[in-house]
Design a protein around this motif. Structure first.
Motif, mmCIF file in Angstrom:
data_model
loop_
_atom_site.group_PDB
_atom_site.id
_atom_site.type_symbol
_atom_site.label_atom_id
_atom_site.label_comp_id
_atom_site.label_asym_id
_atom_site.label_seq_id
_atom_site.Cartn_x
_atom_site.Cartn_y
_atom_site.Cartn_z
ATOM 1 N N SER A 136 0.819 -1.215 0.000
ATOM 2 C CA SER A 136 0.000 0.000 0.000
ATOM 3 C C SER A 136 0.851 1.263 0.000
ATOM 4 O O SER A 136 0.405 2.321 -0.449
ATOM 5 C CB SER A 136 -0.935 0.014 1.218
ATOM 6 N N LYS A 185 1.630 1.396 -3.886
ATOM 7 C CA LYS A 185 0.520 1.256 -4.828
ATOM 8 C C LYS A 185 -0.759 1.935 -4.370
ATOM 9 O O LYS A 185 -1.697 2.072 -5.152
ATOM 10 C CB LYS A 185 0.252 -0.229 -5.085
ATOM 11 N N GLY A 186 -0.816 2.325 -3.091
ATOM 12 C CA GLY A 186 -1.993 3.017 -2.601
ATOM 13 C C GLY A 186 -3.129 2.077 -2.257
ATOM 14 O O GLY A 186 -3.020 0.851 -2.332
ATOM 15 N N ASN A 187 -4.259 2.685 -1.888
ATOM 16 C CA ASN A 187 -5.419 1.895 -1.459
ATOM 17 C C ASN A 187 -6.076 1.117 -2.587
ATOM 18 O O ASN A 187 -6.877 0.216 -2.335
ATOM 19 C CB ASN A 187 -6.453 2.819 -0.806
ATOM 20 N N TRP A 188 -5.754 1.453 -3.834
ATOM 21 C CA TRP A 188 -6.349 0.724 -4.963
ATOM 22 C C TRP A 188 -5.854 -0.721 -5.021
ATOM 23 O O TRP A 188 -6.494 -1.579 -5.606
ATOM 24 C CB TRP A 188 -6.007 1.429 -6.279
ATOM 25 N N ALA A 189 -4.699 -0.983 -4.402
ATOM 26 C CA ALA A 189 -4.094 -2.310 -4.489
ATOM 27 C C ALA A 189 -4.488 -3.218 -3.332
ATOM 28 O O ALA A 189 -4.016 -4.355 -3.262
ATOM 29 C CB ALA A 189 -2.576 -2.174 -4.535
ATOM 30 N N LYS A 200 -11.004 -3.224 0.655
ATOM 31 C CA LYS A 200 -11.634 -2.185 1.462
ATOM 32 C C LYS A 200 -11.328 -2.464 2.920
ATOM 33 O O LYS A 200 -11.554 -3.574 3.416
ATOM 34 C CB LYS A 200 -13.147 -2.150 1.220
#
Length: 492
Positions: free
Chosen positions: A170, A173-177, A180
């Motif tokens: 994360s 790559k951030g929360n998209w990877a 939820k």
């Protein structure tokens, strides 16, 4: 011309030292001596428009003479709230420890940062000693940590490190990877949990608020229920925030039971002990935090109950694998060179999201050196004694009604003026009672006699919340408080 200018210092050191000496004298006389004098006002209230005119805040092209600047220093102190005053009960912090103040002044004078050993050698070593002592009080034999700019940031660090622990990708790559995420905290939690979820991109919709009992404590059975609900919604439960010392009621969540729930579901347990953490120093009262040793991370603010001075907030980790460093590091080569002549393990600056970081450990260290652990324990016990005395006195006086019996040092109460006594059955009773605290607060502020906070809470109308942490307070000040509430509210 330019060469001539550069051949001499651009500051007049002699006049600068003279100004400092006179300014320090004003601080001692106006800020410390008068600020702690019960015969002086807690605040000299002015409306914003009048205060702006008095202070003349505009910045101009030309500088002002020393005498005018010193007068401005006096004005700033005069019209500021004296949080060291024995009759200031408004916040979770109050009082003035002289050793902590000395530490703050020296810190400001040295004007350094904590990111590397080369720029802050004394404080890098000192910070680790202080953090280790705080971890020992929690019950950890090892761990990590750092001082943060406030408990809200410490709580956010807990959330961020927990996310990295479960999903290291994360960071890049951030929360998209990642799935939820779901955060769990009580309905009585500090608002920084919601803000942290928003700031980190987790989203406030993904903060599950756990029900509390009548004293404001998280109900572990409902935590379990909320976790199962989040799983059914395809969310990943990763972070539980428990609170030791809620802001209004002073509630302590049941840590042992919450830790069991977190262990079953393999969820990171963070404890917001920003307010209540200092009870760990008291052999008599540390039972309130039983189970905190099972937490993964803890936030603790010595600037509150211990009177260290703003700001002093520790973020503490049980992990000793370097998780804090891995989560936050950026490896800036202009600061964290790998070929330095000393052991770079002492360059701790990459453990934080900040670059420049103010020294917050020295004031706590110096205060601890002066008082010892036993002295700080006495300070904590005295605060509890203040609250017990006040609660008992209120029960003897007509018109004072406790919201709940205090467990900690949050004393929550209504003052019922004579006109409302015996009127509890009237339809507008709660509406009228809710108007009492704001009027009394306005009167005490304009009189300057004392300060205490109030708030509504859930379905409860406005009530006062008194906090007494200042060891300069005496029984006379507490009796004055009760008498003054009666004086200011008897005609309502």
């Amino acid at each position: 011309m330019a060469e001539n200018v550069l051949s001499h210092p651009g500051l007049d050191k002699e006049s600068g030292e003279q100004f400092l000496q006179e300014a320090f004298q004003i601080m001692i006389e106006e800020g410390v001596r008068k600020g702690m004098d019960v015969s002086e006002k807690v605040c000299d209230w002015k409306e914003p428009e009048e205060l702006q005119q008095i202070l003349d805040l505009d910045l101009r092209d030309s500088g002002e003479p020393k005498e005018r600047l010193l007068e401005r220093c006096r004005d700033v102190i005069r019209y500021s709230v004296k949080t060291c005053h024995p009759r200031f009960f408004n916040q979770l912090f109050s009082g003035l420890d002289p050793h902590a103040l000395a530490g703050r002044l020296i810190t400001e004078m040295l004007n350094t940062s904590q990111y590397t050993y080369e720029i802050g050698p004394v404080f890098v070593l000192m910070e680790e000693v202080v953090l280790r002592k705080l971890r020992e009080l929690i019950g950890w034999e090892k761990g990590d940590g750092i001082f943060c700019p406030g408990g809200s940031i410490s709580n956010m660090y807990g959330m961020n490190v927990a996310r990295y622990h479960y999903f290291p990708d994360s960071k890049q790559k951030g929360n998209w990877a990642i799935p939820k995420l779901a955060v769990f905290t009580s309905q009585e939690c500090h608002y920084s949990i919601q803000k942290g979820a928003a700031f980190l991109g987790i989203g406030t919709d993904n903060v599950y608020l756990v029900a509390v009992d009548e004293r404001g404590k998280m109900i572990p059975a409902d935590l379990e229920k909320q976790i199962e609900q989040a799983k059914s919604e395809k969310a990943f439960p990763f972070f539980v925030n428990a609170t030791c010392g809620t802001t209004v009621l002073g509630a302590f969540d049941p840590m042992v039971e919450i830790a069991e729930v977190c262990a079953r579901h393999r969820i990171w347990l963070h404890v917001d002990a920003a307010w209540g953490g200092s009870a760990l120093l008291s052999q008599r009262h540390r039972h309130l935090l039983d189970g905190i040793e099972r937490a993964d991370s803890v936030a603790w603010n010595p600037h509150k109950m211990l009177m260290t001075g703003l700001q002093c907030s520790a973020f503490l980790l049980q992990d000793s694998s370097g998780l804090l460093q891995k989560c936050h590091c950026a490896k800036a080569t202009y600061l964290f060179q790998t070929d330095k002549f000393y052991d770079t393990i002492y360059d701790r600056g990459d453990q934080t999201i900040q670059c420049g970081r103010k020294v917050d450990c020295f004031k706590l260290w110096l205060m601890w050196k002066a008082n010892g652990t036993k002295g700080l324990e006495q300070r904590v016990d005295r605060a509890f004694a203040f609250t017990r005395y006040m609660a008992n006195e209120m029960k003897k006086r007509e018109g004072f009604q406790l919201v709940i019996e205090p467990e900690f040092i949050n004393l929550c109460f209504w003052y019922v003026p004579p006109s409302l006594r015996g009127q509890e059955g009237q339809t507008d009773y709660s509406l009228q009672l809710g108007k009492v605290a704001p009027v009394i607060k306005e009167r005490m502020m304009k009189k300057g006699s004392m300060m205490v906070g109030y708030q509504p809470h859930g379905n409860r109308v406005n009530f006062f919340r008194q906090i007494v942490t200042n060891p300069a307070v005496t029984r006379e000040d507490l009796d004055f408080f009760l008498d003054e509430i009666e004086r200011l509210g008897r005609d309502l």
